[in-house]
Design an enzyme around this catalytic site. Structure first.
Site, PDB file in Angstrom:
ATOM      1  N   GLU A 110      -9.244   7.708   3.703  1.00 23.50           N
ATOM      2  CA  GLU A 110      -9.202   7.978   5.147  1.00 23.50           C
ATOM      3  C   GLU A 110      -9.767   9.357   5.471  1.00 23.50           C
ATOM      4  O   GLU A 110      -9.358  10.366   4.887  1.00 23.50           O
ATOM      5  CB  GLU A 110      -7.742   7.859   5.641  1.00 23.50           C
ATOM      6  CG  GLU A 110      -7.613   8.099   7.143  1.00 23.50           C
ATOM      7  CD  GLU A 110      -6.306   7.606   7.743  1.00 23.50           C
ATOM      8  OE1 GLU A 110      -5.506   6.949   7.043  1.00 23.50           O
ATOM      9  OE2 GLU A 110      -6.076   7.902   8.935  1.00 23.50           O
TER      10      GLU A 110
ATOM     11  N   LYS B 277       0.866  -1.196   0.000  1.00 24.03           N
ATOM     12  CA  LYS B 277       0.000   0.000   0.000  1.00 24.03           C
ATOM     13  C   LYS B 277       0.894   1.235   0.000  1.00 24.03           C
ATOM     14  O   LYS B 277       1.910   1.260   0.709  1.00 24.03           O
ATOM     15  CB  LYS B 277      -0.930   0.009   1.221  1.00 24.03           C
ATOM     16  CG  LYS B 277      -1.785   1.271   1.315  1.00 24.03           C
ATOM     17  CD  LYS B 277      -2.994   1.107   2.241  1.00 24.03           C
ATOM     18  CE  LYS B 277      -2.691   1.317   3.694  1.00 24.03           C
ATOM     19  NZ  LYS B 277      -2.157   2.657   4.052  1.00 24.03           N
TER      20      LYS B 277
HETATM   21  O1  KIV Z   1      -1.153   2.326   8.805  1.00 29.81           O
HETATM   22  C1  KIV Z   1      -2.368   2.104   8.921  1.00 29.81           C
HETATM   23  O2  KIV Z   1      -2.839   1.529   9.913  1.00 29.81           O
HETATM   24  C2  KIV Z   1      -3.249   2.547   7.845  1.00 29.81           C
HETATM   25  C3  KIV Z   1      -4.724   2.468   8.094  1.00 29.81           C
HETATM   26  C4  KIV Z   1      -5.130   3.575   8.987  1.00 29.81           C
HETATM   27  C5  KIV Z   1      -5.500   2.442   6.850  1.00 29.81           C
HETATM   28  O3  KIV Z   1      -2.805   2.973   6.837  1.00 29.81           O
END
Ligand code: KIV
Length: 272
Positions: A190, A121
């Site tokens: 988010e 991600k």
């Molecule tokens: O790092 C994380 O926990 C995240 C979530 C808040 C989506 O990116």
């Protein structure tokens, strides 16, 4: 509480896409270690995110910025060892993909090779599109992340709701299309208005996972330690707490201390 039927099939990016088409909501939580990951997987979690929120909840940093690639790989490989079914997504940490697509690809390859995770991600839209293209061209699935992107907290200055103004909402929508067209398999949104979350989930064909993005998106994610009530100092409106583990853990630990000091532990049956 109704019992949820868990399909034994390994969750893939294709399974998530089918869920969106069928209108089935996707459940995602963070995890950072083997034991919790195993519990989440056994409970039927579809996606486990090894979030860079590990920087906050595991290491005690104020922001997500300090965590390193090696630390993320350590957390991710611990999680992967606990998983049979869930899709495991790992955050590329701050400073390992912005501004240099070759470095981004190397970082993503290290995560995939050394942890055995399923996807990575990345936070951001047009600013990081070269890195996104390069990682995708190596066959590594990417989940995008728009709206409040905690790695940019020093630019934003606060953790307040994002994209409430038209200009920022339009940029978010453009970025969502850009990431979808590049080939990202899913996006996290988010802390944005629910109506904008709904618009993005309608226009974008890949699954949209929200954290504070309202109920009309395709799935939800929370930070495990927040929803279990292990962390207590953080209470945004979107956070539903399912437990008060901090009190339970402190209660158990003080009973243990009490039992040692009062010579109650160990008793006859607890010794050799
Ligand atoms: O790092 C994380 O926990 C995240 C979530 C808040 C989506 O990116």
């Amino acid at each position: 509480m109704s019992v949820i039927k868990i399909s034994p099939v390994k969750v893939t990016t294709h399974v998530l896409q089918e869920m969106k088409v069928k209108g089935e909501k996707i459940a995602m939580l963070t995890a950072y270690d083997y034991s919790f990951a195993k519990l989440l997987d056994e409970a039927g979690m579809e996606v486990i995110l090894v979030g860079d929120s590990a920087s906050n909840v595991m290491a005690g940093h104020r922001t997500t910025l300090p965590i390193t690639l090696n630390e993320m790989i350590y957390h991710a490989s611990s999680v992967v060892r606990g998983i049979k079914r869930a899709l495991v997504v790992v955050d590329l940490p701050f400073g390992t993909y912005q501004g240099n697509s070759k470095e981004a690809l190397n970082s993503a390859i290290r995560i995939m090779k050394e942890s055995g995770a399923d996807a990575v991600k990345l936070e951001g839209g047009s600013e990081i599109i070269e890195s996104v293209d390069r990682i995708l061209s190596a066959g590594i699935p990417i989940m995008g992340h728009l709206g409040l992107t905690p790695q940019s907290i020093n630019k934003f200055g606060t953790y307040t709701v994002r994209a409430t103004e038209e200009k920022e909402a339009n940029k978010l929508l453009e970025d969502a299309h850009l990431l979808e067209n590049a080939g990202c398999f899913s996006l996290v949104l988010e802390k944005i208005p629910a109506k904008l979350g709904q618009k993005v989930a309608k226009e974008i064909k890949v699954p949209i996972i929200g954290i504070g993005a309202g109920k009309w998106v395709d799935g939800q994610v929370l930070v495990l330690h927040d929803m279990l009530g292990i962390t207590t100092q953080f209470s945004p409106r979107f956070l539903r707490r399912y437990h008060n583990l901090s009190e339970e853990i402190k209660g158990a630990v003080s009973s243990y201390i009490h039992d040692i000091k009062s010579l109650d532990f160990p008793n006859e049956r607890e010794q050799y």
